[in-house]
Write an enzyme that holds these catalytic residues in place. Structure first.
Site, PDB file in Angstrom:
ATOM      1  N   LEU A 107       0.834  -1.206   0.000  1.00 44.70           N
ATOM      2  CA  LEU A 107       0.000   0.000   0.000  1.00 44.70           C
ATOM      3  C   LEU A 107       0.870   1.257   0.000  1.00 44.70           C
ATOM      4  O   LEU A 107       2.068   1.188   0.304  1.00 44.70           O
ATOM      5  CB  LEU A 107      -0.915  -0.026   1.227  1.00 44.70           C
ATOM      6  CG  LEU A 107      -1.837  -1.256   1.324  1.00 44.70           C
ATOM      7  CD1 LEU A 107      -2.654  -1.207   2.610  1.00 44.70           C
ATOM      8  CD2 LEU A 107      -2.754  -1.349   0.115  1.00 44.70           C
TER       9      LEU A 107
ATOM     10  N   LYS B 106      15.398   0.420   4.593  1.00 45.50           N
ATOM     11  CA  LYS B 106      14.772   0.894   3.347  1.00 45.50           C
ATOM     12  C   LYS B 106      14.758   2.426   3.289  1.00 45.50           C
ATOM     13  O   LYS B 106      15.019   3.028   2.241  1.00 45.50           O
ATOM     14  CB  LYS B 106      13.340   0.332   3.282  1.00 45.50           C
ATOM     15  CG  LYS B 106      12.432   0.957   2.258  1.00 45.50           C
ATOM     16  CD  LYS B 106      12.848   0.656   0.835  1.00 45.50           C
ATOM     17  CE  LYS B 106      11.986   1.421  -0.151  1.00 45.50           C
ATOM     18  NZ  LYS B 106      12.438   1.296  -1.511  1.00 45.50           N
TER      19      LYS B 106
ATOM     20  N   LYS C 252       7.327  11.243   0.523  1.00 42.70           N
ATOM     21  CA  LYS C 252       6.946  10.546   1.767  1.00 42.70           C
ATOM     22  C   LYS C 252       8.170   9.887   2.401  1.00 42.70           C
ATOM     23  O   LYS C 252       8.426  10.023   3.601  1.00 42.70           O
ATOM     24  CB  LYS C 252       5.889   9.483   1.439  1.00 42.70           C
ATOM     25  CG  LYS C 252       5.601   8.515   2.588  1.00 42.70           C
ATOM     26  CD  LYS C 252       5.037   7.163   2.119  1.00 42.70           C
ATOM     27  CE  LYS C 252       6.000   6.402   1.277  1.00 42.70           C
ATOM     28  NZ  LYS C 252       5.735   4.983   1.078  1.00 42.70           N
TER      29      LYS C 252
HETATM   30  P1  NAD Z   1       0.643   2.802  -5.984  1.00 45.68           P
HETATM   31  O1  NAD Z   1       0.078   4.088  -5.503  1.00 45.68           O
HETATM   32  O2  NAD Z   1       0.934   2.615  -7.440  1.00 45.68           O
HETATM   33  O3  NAD Z   1      -0.294   1.569  -5.534  1.00 45.68           O
HETATM   34  C1  NAD Z   1      -0.929   1.462  -4.305  1.00 45.68           C
HETATM   35  C2  NAD Z   1      -2.196   0.623  -4.498  1.00 45.68           C
HETATM   36  O4  NAD Z   1      -2.801   0.408  -3.221  1.00 45.68           O
HETATM   37  C3  NAD Z   1      -3.246   1.292  -5.383  1.00 45.68           C
HETATM   38  O5  NAD Z   1      -3.644   0.386  -6.415  1.00 45.68           O
HETATM   39  C4  NAD Z   1      -4.392   1.586  -4.418  1.00 45.68           C
HETATM   40  O6  NAD Z   1      -5.667   1.518  -5.033  1.00 45.68           O
HETATM   41  C5  NAD Z   1      -4.209   0.480  -3.402  1.00 45.68           C
HETATM   42  N1  NAD Z   1      -4.828   0.731  -2.094  1.00 45.68           N
HETATM   43  C6  NAD Z   1      -4.752   1.829  -1.311  1.00 45.68           C
HETATM   44  N2  NAD Z   1      -5.420   1.639  -0.155  1.00 45.68           N
HETATM   45  C7  NAD Z   1      -5.949   0.392  -0.218  1.00 45.68           C
HETATM   46  C8  NAD Z   1      -6.735  -0.394   0.674  1.00 45.68           C
HETATM   47  N3  NAD Z   1      -7.151   0.060   1.853  1.00 45.68           N
HETATM   48  N4  NAD Z   1      -7.083  -1.636   0.274  1.00 45.68           N
HETATM   49  C9  NAD Z   1      -6.697  -2.135  -0.922  1.00 45.68           C
HETATM   50  N5  NAD Z   1      -5.929  -1.438  -1.798  1.00 45.68           N
HETATM   51  C10 NAD Z   1      -5.575  -0.194  -1.459  1.00 45.68           C
HETATM   52  O7  NAD Z   1       1.986   2.585  -5.128  1.00 45.68           O
HETATM   53  P2  NAD Z   1       3.256   1.660  -5.514  1.00 45.68           P
HETATM   54  O8  NAD Z   1       4.173   2.442  -6.395  1.00 45.68           O
HETATM   55  O9  NAD Z   1       2.774   0.313  -5.919  1.00 45.68           O
HETATM   56  O10 NAD Z   1       3.976   1.592  -4.072  1.00 45.68           O
HETATM   57  C11 NAD Z   1       3.479   0.792  -3.006  1.00 45.68           C
HETATM   58  C12 NAD Z   1       4.484   0.873  -1.864  1.00 45.68           C
HETATM   59  O11 NAD Z   1       5.762   0.404  -2.317  1.00 45.68           O
HETATM   60  C13 NAD Z   1       4.714   2.297  -1.333  1.00 45.68           C
HETATM   61  O12 NAD Z   1       4.859   2.249   0.056  1.00 45.68           O
HETATM   62  C14 NAD Z   1       6.022   2.716  -2.012  1.00 45.68           C
HETATM   63  O13 NAD Z   1       6.724   3.674  -1.246  1.00 45.68           O
HETATM   64  C15 NAD Z   1       6.762   1.385  -2.091  1.00 45.68           C
HETATM   65  N6  NAD Z   1       7.729   1.264  -3.192  1.00 45.68           N
HETATM   66  C16 NAD Z   1       7.422   1.702  -4.460  1.00 45.68           C
HETATM   67  C17 NAD Z   1       8.376   1.545  -5.463  1.00 45.68           C
HETATM   68  C18 NAD Z   1       8.107   2.008  -6.882  1.00 45.68           C
HETATM   69  O14 NAD Z   1       9.060   2.044  -7.696  1.00 45.68           O
HETATM   70  N7  NAD Z   1       6.877   2.340  -7.238  1.00 45.68           N
HETATM   71  C19 NAD Z   1       9.609   0.953  -5.199  1.00 45.68           C
HETATM   72  C20 NAD Z   1       9.862   0.497  -3.909  1.00 45.68           C
HETATM   73  C21 NAD Z   1       8.917   0.654  -2.901  1.00 45.68           C
END
Ligand code: NAD
Length: 298
Positions: free
Chosen positions: A64, A173, A248
């Protein structure tokens, strides 16, 4: 293994797809209907709620955006009605989101009170790593939980580290992402300087890659459009790792620094740059779009 996967965004969707590829039985849930339909098309089952998706799961994985989403999922609003109260069959819980170590510890303690094992397992490697199944997992929590989680995580990642107690995964991280924020903005700054002095960004990138300025951004995530095929920069900074998520993470680094009385001048500078970039309307673009901040007025 029966796995519930909650949160099918830029990272979660390809991670869940890799678990399916690895032969697991995956039940998905996201607030966005299209995200679930896409995974269903790849062989996943769908839950009508997070609770329904977890009903027969041996492992629950969440991916999330931020701490508030993870807190409300597991602990509910005001500590009532969270998912933890609906997991009587005691699946292993792995939260792969990047959140504060304190939040991870709070969820871990609440899980332990209910006889559940909870791990914080944030990832590194970006959307490319998520798609390729080569993510790095940085896990905090008890060794017994780590051993149980490892075969599942191996379906999505290549390097699986046990950083220490619960919360330790998040600390490692956050340190990594503070460095990433610094090096991405530094790379964007150097490229803009070179281009403003007449250099071709592709030629300059190649030179720096082979020189002492070489780094991850130059190697796999070049922020200048057109320099690297398939990069977020080459598709108008769509998808990838959002500026708001980097802001964030730099905020989380700042909180850690305050708490430990650590000095993070470079991290603070990067936090301000990404916060400004977000305030100017780029929060939902990939974080490498920080490049455009250095190109204003072109
Ligand atoms: P994103 O915003 O693309 O996806 C998040 C998803 O969570 C969305 O599809 C949203 O609809 C869903 N969501 C939100 N609340 C919800 C709930 N209560 N129940 C069900 N689904 C829910 O984010 P992301 O890029 O996939 O990143 C996710 C996590 O991974 C973050 O914490 C981010 O910091 C971390 N991260 C991201 C990357 C990257 O390159 N994108 C790399 C490493 C770590």
């Amino acid at each position: 293994m029966k796995i519930a996967f909650i949160g099918l965004g830029n990272m979660g969707a390809p991670m869940a797809a890799n678990l399916l590829q690895a032969g697991h039985d995956v039940c998905v849930f996201d607030l966005v209907e299209a995200a679930m339909a896409d995974l269903e098309g790849q062989g996943a089952r769908r839950g009508e709620s997070a609770e329904a998706a977890c009903r027969d799961a041996e492992t629950v994985i969440s991916m999330l955006p931020a701490g508030a989403h993870v807190r409300s999922l597991y602990l509910g609003r005001d500590g009532e009605g969270g998912l933890l109260d609906a997991l009587d069959h005691k699946p292993l819980i792995i939260d792969a989101s990047t959140i504060s170590p304190d939040d991870a510890r709070a969820e871990g303690e609440a899980a332990a009170e209910r006889g559940l094992t909870y791990l914080d397992a944030p990832v590194s490697g970006g959307v490319g790593g998520a798609k390729a199944g080569t993510l790095t997992f940085i896990v905090g929590g008890e060794a017994v939980g780590f051993d149980q989680a490892k075969p599942v995580l191996e379906g999505m990642g290549k390097n699986i580290f046990h950083a220490g107690e619960i919360g330790a995964g998040q600390v490692a991280k956050i340190c990594n992402n503070m460095l990433l924020g610094i090096l991405m903005s530094g790379t964007a700054e150097a490229l803009a300087l070179g281009v403003k002095n007449g250099l071709d960004p592709a030629v300059l990138s190649e030179i720096m890659k082979q020189s002492s300025g070489g780094n991850w951004a130059l190697n796999v995530y070049n922020p200048w459009p057109g320099v690297m095929e398939g990069s977020a920069a080459s598709r108008d900074y769509q998808g990838g790792f959002l500026t708001d998520l980097m802001a964030k993470d730099l905020g989380l680094a700042w909180e850690l620094a305050l708490k430990a009385k650590a000095t993070v001048p470079m991290g603070s500078q990067a936090r301000n740059l990404f916060a400004l970039h977000s305030a100017q309307g780029s929060g939902q673009l990939d974080f490498s779009s920080i490049q455009t901040l250095y190109r204003a007025g072109e």
